[in-house]
Write a protein that holds these residues in place. Structure first.
Motif, short mmCIF file in Angstrom:
data_model
loop_
_atom_site.label_atom_id
_atom_site.label_comp_id
_atom_site.label_asym_id
_atom_site.label_seq_id
_atom_site.Cartn_x
_atom_site.Cartn_y
_atom_site.Cartn_z
N ARG A 25 0.82 -1.21 0.00
CA ARG A 25 0.00 0.00 0.00
C ARG A 25 0.86 1.26 0.00
O ARG A 25 0.42 2.33 -0.46
CB ARG A 25 -0.92 -0.01 1.23
CG ARG A 25 -2.11 -0.94 1.15
CD ARG A 25 -3.31 -0.25 0.55
NE ARG A 25 -3.73 0.87 1.39
CZ ARG A 25 -4.56 0.77 2.42
NH1 ARG A 25 -5.09 -0.40 2.75
NH2 ARG A 25 -4.89 1.83 3.13
N ALA A 26 2.08 1.13 0.50
CA ALA A 26 3.01 2.27 0.51
C ALA A 26 3.66 2.51 -0.84
O ALA A 26 4.46 3.44 -0.99
CB ALA A 26 4.08 2.06 1.58
N GLY A 27 3.34 1.67 -1.81
CA GLY A 27 3.91 1.82 -3.14
C GLY A 27 5.17 1.03 -3.36
O GLY A 27 5.81 1.16 -4.43
N LEU A 28 5.55 0.20 -2.43
CA LEU A 28 6.74 -0.63 -2.58
C LEU A 28 6.39 -1.90 -3.35
O LEU A 28 5.30 -2.46 -3.19
CB LEU A 28 7.31 -1.00 -1.21
CG LEU A 28 7.78 0.17 -0.34
CD1 LEU A 28 8.03 -0.28 1.09
CD2 LEU A 28 9.04 0.79 -0.94
N GLN A 29 7.32 -2.36 -4.17
CA GLN A 29 7.12 -3.62 -4.88
C GLN A 29 7.50 -4.76 -3.94
O GLN A 29 8.63 -4.82 -3.46
CB GLN A 29 7.96 -3.68 -6.16
CG GLN A 29 7.64 -4.91 -7.00
CD GLN A 29 8.44 -4.95 -8.29
OE1 GLN A 29 9.41 -4.23 -8.44
NE2 GLN A 29 8.03 -5.82 -9.21
N VAL A 30 6.54 -5.63 -3.65
CA VAL A 30 6.71 -6.66 -2.63
C VAL A 30 6.61 -8.04 -3.26
O VAL A 30 5.71 -8.30 -4.07
CB VAL A 30 5.64 -6.51 -1.53
CG1 VAL A 30 5.78 -7.62 -0.49
CG2 VAL A 30 5.76 -5.14 -0.86
N LEU A 31 7.51 -8.92 -2.87
CA LEU A 31 7.47 -10.32 -3.27
C LEU A 31 7.41 -11.18 -2.02
O LEU A 31 8.28 -11.08 -1.15
CB LEU A 31 8.71 -10.69 -4.10
CG LEU A 31 8.92 -12.20 -4.38
CD1 LEU A 31 7.77 -12.74 -5.25
CD2 LEU A 31 10.26 -12.43 -5.04
N VAL A 32 6.38 -12.03 -1.92
CA VAL A 32 6.21 -12.95 -0.79
C VAL A 32 6.51 -14.36 -1.25
O VAL A 32 5.96 -14.81 -2.27
CB VAL A 32 4.78 -12.87 -0.21
CG1 VAL A 32 4.64 -13.81 0.99
CG2 VAL A 32 4.43 -11.44 0.18
#
Length: 515
Positions: A25-32
């Motif tokens: 939601r903060a605009g960071l690209q996240v990989l789980v």
């Protein structure tokens, strides 16, 4: 991935996904990356027995998360999460044929206690009111990183400071006189699997009882997995990616910083800004040389204690447990057995000694389909019968569970039938027994069979529990091993997101306000 994500999250338990949702939601690209084929960790829902029977493989009640702003801040209801609040909340029968039923109506619950003692009914009403007056203090402490909100001991009066130092048993025997009421309150205090005779558990008598009285035995419609599935939708809508079947087995270092992870099948994933781990600290410490962690961290991991383990049996049935009470039959979502105060007070010492105690077992029984029939074929039910046992058995160690688990599960069912005689062999369509050793095999985060990350004794609580910032630069921790601990609260996930966002020059409050 065509490019390096900003943040890699190792593990897809609900706390990992909460952290990932805020970061996305903060605009960071996240990989789980998740080792198992399904997301959720200990909030997974799976067909463990027969097709169409949806069992919560670990957690079922979602009480603690009700006080967490994450539900509102991440707008999880818009992503399919719906909570049910059954009534009655809980039924606890006793060997003498009497019982106590917890209803959502406070006065109706007090009437149950008044059957045994009017003074105990007054004590219960008073206990609920006293916690209601201070619940915001405890909620702020749990749902913020350590140091962001004052410790309750710093702002509450001497009466509360004394209660916080007491054991649950100290509180119960000081306020309740009848043995039925005492057993009921001790059983309630046990629901985060902490020995009720241990100093420092006094708060649980207040907080756990208040949570059930105020919110019921809260169930997500469709199963515990409804929470991680809603979080998955948040993450993906904001550009994040979740990959299952990727077991993280190594950390990648560059210039003394954690730059990424390696998986069991040899894949390497690099992050531009940070790595977040929900790997249990007992396994995490093995993924880097000891000198990288520092002496204090290694000592904390070496001395980490698992505590009492859970021992569930999952059943597909044709009926829910029905109890015979003084006022007629009761068919609750949640029930249990608590033969006596003495039996409840033995749980901690039995676990310490590794004793497999099968006499009058203390049980938690959950039949979610009473309130949520969507979890099973029409007219059928999913049932979970949970005992409390040691992981490391004095005779034979944890491996002995493979020999004795069926016998122990049968003894638990016999105890249930003592109070719910309709649960005959004919009502059981299928069953799967999960010993504490099986829970560890199912999910490595269940180290030593504990689904709560580890014991919550004084040396493993608050500032002495693990914190989001780890000794290795760029590496953060979340999950039940971090403050404030286990259960479905979303607090560790939200707290880790707050710390990481701060380190990146942002704030969780800004992210929420800008959504």
């Amino acid at each position: 991935m065509t490019s390096q994500p900003d943040v890699i999250v190792a593990g897809a338990g609900h706390n990992s996904l909460v952290a990932a949702a805020y970061l996305a939601r903060a605009g960071l690209q996240v990989l789980v990356l998740e080792a198992r084929p399904v997301v959720g960790g200990n909030t997974a829902t799976e067909e463990l027995t027969l097709p169409g029977f949806l069992h919560d493989s670990c957690s079922t009640a979602h009480n603690l998360i009700q006080a967490n702003p994450a539900i509102r801040e991440l707008r999880l209801e818009e992503y399919g999460l719906e909570y049910l609040h059954p009534d009655p909340v809980l039924h606890l029968p006793f060997p003498d044929g009497t019982s106590i039923t917890l209803w959502r109506d406070l006065e109706r619950t007090c009437q149950e206690l008044a059957k045994f003692s009017s003074a105990d009914a007054d004590a219960y009403r008073r206990l609920i009111g006293e916690y209601d007056a201070v619940k915001q203090v405890f909620g702020a402490y749990r749902n913020n990183p350590v140091g962001r909100a004052p410790r309750p001991e710093e702002v509450l009066d001497g009466l509360w400071r004394r209660r916080l130092a007491m054991s649950a048993w100290d509180v119960v025997r000081g306020q309740f006189e009848d043995p039925h009421a005492r057993a009921f309150m001790l059983w309630m205090s046990l629901m985060t699997v902490q020995p009720p005779e241990r100093p420092g558990t006094g708060l649980l008598t207040y907080s756990l009882t208040y949570g059930r009285q105020e919110n019921s035995w809260v169930l997500p419609r469709g199963g515990s997995a409804a929470l991680p599935l809603a979080l998955e939708r948040v993450i993906e809508e904001h550009g994040g990616t979740i990959l299952t079947g990727r077991r993280v087995t190594g950390l990648i270092f560059e210039g003394g910083r954690c730059k990424g992870v390696e998986t069991e099948d040899g894949e390497r994933f690099l992050a531009q800004k940070a790595v977040v781990s929900t790997i249990h600290v007992k396994q995490l410490v093995e993924l880097a040389p000891k000198k990288e962690w520092g002496e204090e961290f290694v000592h904390a991991v070496d001395s980490w204690r698992g505590g009492i383990s859970l021992f569930p049996t999952h059943l597909a049935t044709t009926e829910p447990p029905t109890y015979v009470s003084e006022s007629g039959p009761v068919t609750p979502v949640a029930s249990g057995t608590a033969a006596s105060v003495d039996r409840l007070l033995r749980l901690g010492s039995d676990a310490e000694r590794g004793l497999l105690a099968l006499d009058e077992p203390v049980l938690l029984v959950v039949c979610a389909t009473v309130a949520d029939p969507s979890r099973a074929p029409e007219g059928k039910h999913v049932l979970k019968v949970i005992g409390f046992q040691p992981y490391d058995l004095a005779e034979g160690g944890p491996e002995r569970w493979d020999e004795v688990k069926e016998e122990a599960a049968a003894r638990n069912l016999d105890e249930l039938r003592r109070y719910a005689p309709n649960m005959t062999e004919e009502t059981i369509l299928a069953q799967v027994v999960k010993s504490p050793l099986d829970l560890e095999r199912m999910n490595e985060h269940n180290w030593h069979g504990t689904c709560h990350g580890g014991d919550l004794g004084p040396s493993q609580s608050g500032a002495l529990r693990f914190q989001p910032r780890l000794p290795i630069s760029n590496l953060y921790q979340t999950g039940a091993t971090t403050h404030p601990g286990g259960s479905v609260s979303a607090a560790p996930g939200r707290n880790t997101a707050a710390v990481l966002l701060e380190d990146l020059g942002m704030s969780l409050e800004q992210v929420v306000a800008g959504a």
